[in-house]
Design an enzyme around this catalytic site. Structure first.
Site, PDB file in Angstrom:
ATOM      1  N   GLY A  32       0.986  -1.026   0.032  1.00 59.07           N
ATOM      2  CA  GLY A  32      -0.024  -0.051   0.089  1.00 59.07           C
ATOM      3  C   GLY A  32       0.891   1.277  -0.080  1.00 59.07           C
ATOM      4  N   ASN A  81       4.398   4.360   9.263  1.00 61.74           N
ATOM      5  CA  ASN A  81       3.383   4.302   8.415  1.00 61.74           C
ATOM      6  C   ASN A  81       2.442   3.075   8.963  1.00 61.74           C
ATOM      7  OD1 ASN A  81       1.779   4.037   5.612  1.00 61.74           O
ATOM      8  ND2 ASN A  81       2.636   2.388   6.071  1.00 61.74           N
ATOM      9  N   THR A 106      -7.030  -1.464  10.772  1.00 59.17           N
ATOM     10  CA  THR A 106      -8.597  -1.240  11.258  1.00 59.17           C
ATOM     11  C   THR A 106      -9.296  -2.168  11.794  1.00 59.17           C
ATOM     12  OG1 THR A 106      -9.137  -1.467   8.883  1.00 59.17           O
ATOM     13  CG2 THR A 106      -8.772   0.726   9.503  1.00 59.17           C
ATOM     14  N   ASP A 149     -13.089  -1.918  12.302  1.00 56.63           N
ATOM     15  CA  ASP A 149     -14.153  -1.064  12.331  1.00 56.63           C
ATOM     16  C   ASP A 149     -15.309  -1.659  13.071  1.00 56.63           C
ATOM     17  OD1 ASP A 149     -12.351   0.825  11.081  1.00 56.63           O
ATOM     18  OD2 ASP A 149     -13.451   0.686   9.192  1.00 56.63           O
ATOM     19  N   PRO A 161      -3.437  11.489   5.083  1.00 56.75           N
ATOM     20  CA  PRO A 161      -4.047  11.423   3.800  1.00 56.75           C
ATOM     21  C   PRO A 161      -5.608  11.282   3.926  1.00 56.75           C
ATOM     22  CG  PRO A 161      -2.433   9.768   4.396  1.00 56.75           C
ATOM     23  CD  PRO A 161      -2.933  10.328   5.400  1.00 56.75           C
ATOM     24  N   TYR A 211      -9.851   4.155  15.497  1.00 54.03           N
ATOM     25  CA  TYR A 211      -9.002   4.435  14.341  1.00 54.03           C
ATOM     26  C   TYR A 211      -8.908   6.004  14.548  1.00 54.03           C
ATOM     27  CZ  TYR A 211      -6.977   4.795   9.579  1.00 54.03           C
ATOM     28  OH  TYR A 211      -6.139   4.964   8.705  1.00 54.03           O
TER      29      TYR A 211
END
Length: 241
Positions: A13, A82, A86, A88, A177, A147
Site C-alpha cells: 500500500g 506508516n 483497522t 471498524d 492522507p 482509528y
C-alpha cells in the site's frame, strides 16, 4: 554516505510506495512488516529493498528490529511511522480487543518505534520523523472511534515531539492522507465508493499511494529543515483542518 530510512508497514500500500520513492531518492531503505510474508518477499524481490518482520505494537520487538536494521544498514536517520490497521465497528459494539489492537498499532507504535531512534538522532544532530495519520483523525468517521482516536493522537504526538527536538536538527511532521487507492480502500464495495466516497472529494478521484510518497520524500530532505510540527493534509480538498 546515503542516509538510512526505515518505513513501518513498508511492503504494501502507501508504505510500499514510500519505500520505493525513498530508494529512488537515494536513501538506503529498510521496510518492516507484520505478517504477510508472501507480499514482503515479492516486494523484496521486485525492489531490492531489505525487509524485516516485527510487530510495531510490541516495544521489545521494535527494539530488537531496529537494532538489526542498524547493524545491517547503519543508523536510522529517517523514520516513517506508516504501519496501521483497522478494526471498524460502532463504538457501542466495540470490544476491548478491537480498541486496544488499533490504539497499540496505530498510536502506540509511534512511541515504540521513535523511542528506539530518537537518542541516536539527537546525538548526530539530524533526524526526520514522519508519521502517517489520516483524514479521519482530523474529522472523525462513523465506525472508527478507535482509528480516529489513534490517528488524532499521531498528530498530537508530532506537535509535542517537534518542539522537544527542534533545536537538534530533528524535524517531526505528520501527513494526513484522505482516501487513497490501496487494498484497504479497494475493500470498500465499488458502489459505496462511487456513490458515497468519491463525490465528497472535490478533485473527484481517489489519491494514489505515490502522491503520499512524494510528500514523504519532500519532508525527509535535508532542505526541509524549517518544516517541523506540521500536519500536511493530502486529501483532494475533502477536508481542511
Amino acid at each position: 554516505m546515503a542516509r538510512v530510512a526505515l518505513v513501518t508497514g513498508g511492503t504494501r500500500g502507501i508504505g510500499a510506495a514510500i519505500s520505493k520513492a525513498l530508494k529512488a531518492a537515494g536513501y538506503k531503505v529498510a521496510a518492516s512488516y507484520a505478517g504477510n510474508d508472501a507480499a514482503a518477499e515479492k516486494f523484496k524481490a521486485e525492489t531490492g529493498i531489505s525487509v524485516y518482520k516485527w510487530d510495531v505494537s510490541n516495544f521489545d520487538a521494535c527494539a530488537e528490529g531496529v537494532k538489526k536494521v542498524e547493524a545491517e544498514l547503519g543508523p536510522v536517520d529517517i523514520l516513517v511511522n506508516n504501519a496501521g490497521i483497522t478494526r471498524d465497528t460502532a463504538f457501542h459494539k466495540m470490544t476491548l480487543e478491537q480498541w486496544n489492537a488499533v490504539i497499540n498499532t496505530n498510536l502506540g507504535s509511534l512511541f515504540n518505534m521513535t523511542r528506539q531512534v530518537i537518542e541516536g538522532m539527537r546525538a548526530r544532530k539530524f533526524g526526520r520523523v514522519i508519521s502517517i495519520s489520516s483524514i479521519n483523525g482530523q474529522k472523525g468517521q462513523f465506525g472508527q472511534v478507535n482509528y480516529s482516536a489513534a490517528k488524532a493522537g499521531d498528530i498530537g504526538f508530532t506537535k509535542a515531539l517537534a518542539l522537544e527536538n527542534a533545536k537538534g536538527g530533528i524535524t517531526v511532521n505528520v501527513i494526513a492522507p484522505g482516501y487513497i487507492n490501496t487494498e484497504m480502500v479497494q475493500a470498500v464495495p465499488k458502489d459505496v465508493l462511487e456513490k458515497n466516497v468519491i463525490p465528497q472529494i472535490p478533485v473527484n478521484r481517489l489519491g494514489e499511494p505515490e502522491e503520499i510518497a512524494r510528500a514523504v520524500v519532500f519532508l525527509a530532505a535535508e532542505e526541509a529543515g524549517f518544516i517541523t510540527g506540521s500536519t500536511l493534509t493530502i486529501n483532494g480538498g475533502q477536508y481542511h483542518a
